[in-house]
Design an enzyme around this catalytic site. Structure first.
Site, PDB file in Angstrom:
ATOM      1  N   ASP A  67      76.066  47.714  34.800  1.00 16.46           N
ATOM      2  CA  ASP A  67      75.093  48.639  35.392  1.00 16.46           C
ATOM      3  C   ASP A  67      75.507  49.060  36.797  1.00 16.46           C
ATOM      4  O   ASP A  67      76.451  48.509  37.377  1.00 16.46           O
ATOM      5  CB  ASP A  67      73.691  47.991  35.429  1.00 16.46           C
ATOM      6  CG  ASP A  67      73.727  46.501  35.747  1.00 16.46           C
ATOM      7  OD1 ASP A  67      74.675  46.064  36.420  1.00 16.46           O
ATOM      8  OD2 ASP A  67      72.826  45.775  35.317  1.00 16.46           O
ATOM      9  N   ASN A 135      62.601  37.682  35.292  1.00  9.90           N
ATOM     10  CA  ASN A 135      61.661  38.220  34.293  1.00  9.90           C
ATOM     11  C   ASN A 135      62.300  38.357  32.910  1.00  9.90           C
ATOM     12  O   ASN A 135      61.722  38.964  32.023  1.00  9.90           O
ATOM     13  CB  ASN A 135      61.089  39.564  34.761  1.00  9.90           C
ATOM     14  CG  ASN A 135      62.151  40.660  34.866  1.00  9.90           C
ATOM     15  OD1 ASN A 135      63.308  40.453  34.503  1.00  9.90           O
ATOM     16  ND2 ASN A 135      61.758  41.822  35.350  1.00  9.90           N
ATOM     17  N   HIS A 137      65.204  39.878  32.172  1.00  6.52           N
ATOM     18  CA  HIS A 137      66.038  41.048  31.887  1.00  6.52           C
ATOM     19  C   HIS A 137      67.504  40.642  31.732  1.00  6.52           C
ATOM     20  O   HIS A 137      67.939  39.638  32.299  1.00  6.52           O
ATOM     21  CB  HIS A 137      65.863  42.155  32.946  1.00  6.52           C
ATOM     22  CG  HIS A 137      66.447  41.889  34.295  1.00  6.52           C
ATOM     23  ND1 HIS A 137      65.854  42.297  35.465  1.00  6.52           N
ATOM     24  CD2 HIS A 137      67.602  41.281  34.685  1.00  6.52           C
ATOM     25  CE1 HIS A 137      66.604  41.955  36.490  1.00  6.52           C
ATOM     26  NE2 HIS A 137      67.677  41.342  36.046  1.00  6.52           N
ATOM     27  N   GLU A 142      64.672  45.920  31.288  1.00  2.00           N
ATOM     28  CA  GLU A 142      63.508  45.230  31.837  1.00  2.00           C
ATOM     29  C   GLU A 142      62.470  44.958  30.741  1.00  2.00           C
ATOM     30  O   GLU A 142      62.493  45.610  29.685  1.00  2.00           O
ATOM     31  CB  GLU A 142      62.876  46.124  32.925  1.00  2.00           C
ATOM     32  CG  GLU A 142      63.770  46.372  34.138  1.00  2.00           C
ATOM     33  CD  GLU A 142      63.745  45.216  35.138  1.00  2.00           C
ATOM     34  OE1 GLU A 142      63.626  44.050  34.722  1.00  2.00           O
ATOM     35  OE2 GLU A 142      63.866  45.486  36.349  1.00  2.00           O
TER      36      GLU A 142
HETATM   37  C1  F6R Z   1      73.749  42.517  37.238  1.00  2.00           C
HETATM   38  C2  F6R Z   1      72.713  42.543  36.210  1.00  2.00           C
HETATM   39  C3  F6R Z   1      71.482  41.719  36.309  1.00  2.00           C
HETATM   40  C4  F6R Z   1      71.719  40.305  36.870  1.00  2.00           C
HETATM   41  C5  F6R Z   1      70.401  39.553  36.958  1.00  2.00           C
HETATM   42  C6  F6R Z   1      70.578  38.186  37.592  1.00  2.00           C
HETATM   43  O1  F6R Z   1      74.798  43.387  36.925  1.00  2.00           O
HETATM   44  O2  F6R Z   1      72.847  43.282  35.292  1.00  2.00           O
HETATM   45  O3  F6R Z   1      70.911  41.601  35.030  1.00  2.00           O
HETATM   46  O4  F6R Z   1      72.623  39.622  36.059  1.00  2.00           O
HETATM   47  O5  F6R Z   1      69.483  40.283  37.688  1.00  2.00           O
HETATM   48  O6  F6R Z   1      70.913  38.357  38.917  1.00  2.00           O
HETATM   49  P1  F6R Z   1      71.367  37.132  39.824  1.00  2.00           P
HETATM   50  O7  F6R Z   1      72.610  36.616  39.212  1.00  2.00           O
HETATM   51  O8  F6R Z   1      71.617  37.712  41.184  1.00  2.00           O
HETATM   52  O9  F6R Z   1      70.259  36.142  39.784  1.00  2.00           O
END
Ligand code: F6R
Length: 240
Positions: A67, A135, A137, A142
């Site tokens: 992303d 959450n 995702h 989401e």
């Molecule tokens: C990042 C992504 C998100 C993260 C997720 C966890 O490219 O797609 O899904 O993997 O938000 O983030 P962290 O690792 O910072 O807790």
């Protein structure tokens, strides 16, 4: 799902590297899906370390990031392009022409989604690295998203914006939209490694593993994939 519980970040990184190598056995010109965020940092450090020791090379590797924020200039230090350069690409022998990240500043974002989707059709991901949001995702799919989504534009939920605020000076600066791979793209990867640490992820981890497959917890869809390894630290594993 194979669940591996670890005691600390180093152990997680070592096991992720071991699994990564196992998943890449006999793969020629690997296609790798990459995540940003905190979760994969120790693993990327381990990759750099093994590269520096001469044990690993990224020659021939092609990568696709999950992303990218919309409206954040590429050169901004928090764009996923800059983040990936700092965390990994600047330190290894990957061919820059083989790195793909969605362009969150494309003049036509729908066309950009189509472009990325076409590339993902052309190059199936061999190993996808994932993190999970508090959450539930994965990428920026989401809660409430379509389980049949492909590459698309998404609005980040309030919880995600709060979680990401740690990377910005003020919460107002946190982007509210992103281009993301959809759940279908993630499930299409041949193998998946999910890295999770921290107590704030414990509920999401429990529900992902033990709950129903539901759009309320997008990561639960990983139950449908045949080759997922979840590497989790003790804090994140406290409810399983
Ligand atoms: C990042 C992504 C998100 C993260 C997720 C966890 O490219 O797609 O899904 O993997 O938000 O983030 P962290 O690792 O910072 O807790």
């Amino acid at each position: 799902m194979r669940i591996i519980k670890c005691n600390n970040k180093q152990e997680m990184a070592d096991l992720a590297y071991q699994t990564f190598q196992e998943y890449l056995t006999n793969v020629v010109d690997p296609v790798i899906g990459l995540a940003t965020g905190s979760s994969p940092i120790a693993f990327y450090d381990k990759l750099i370390d093994e590269y520096n020791k001469g044990n690993f090379s990224f020659k021939g590797f092609r990568t696709f990031n999950l992303d990218e924020y919309i409206g954040v200039p590429k050169e901004h230090e928090q764009s996923y392009y800059s983040t990936m350069s700092k965390l990994l690409f600047d330190h290894i022998d990957i061919d820059r022409n083989l790195i793909e990240i969605p362009n969150g500043n494309a003049p036509d974002l729908s066309l950009e989604c189509e472009r990325y989707e076409t590339l993902l059709d052309q190059y199936r991901i061999d190993v996808q690295i994932l993190g999970i949001g508090t959450n539930g995702h994965i990428a920026f799919n989401e809660p409430g998203c379509s389980l049949a989504s492909k590459v698309h534009i998404t609005e980040l939920k309030e919880q995600t914006i709060k979680d990401n605020a740690r990377f910005f000076d003020t919460i107002e600066e946190v982007p509210t939209k992103a281009i993301t791979m959809g759940l279908v793209n993630i499930l299409h990867a041949k193998k998946i490694i999910l890295l999770v640490s921290g107590s704030n992820k414990a509920e999401a981890v429990r529900d992902m593993i033990q709950g129903n497959v539901t759009d309320n917890l997008p990561a639960s869809i990983l139950q449908l994939h045949r080759h997922v390894t979840v590497i989790v630290d003790a804090d994140a594993a406290r409810l399983i």
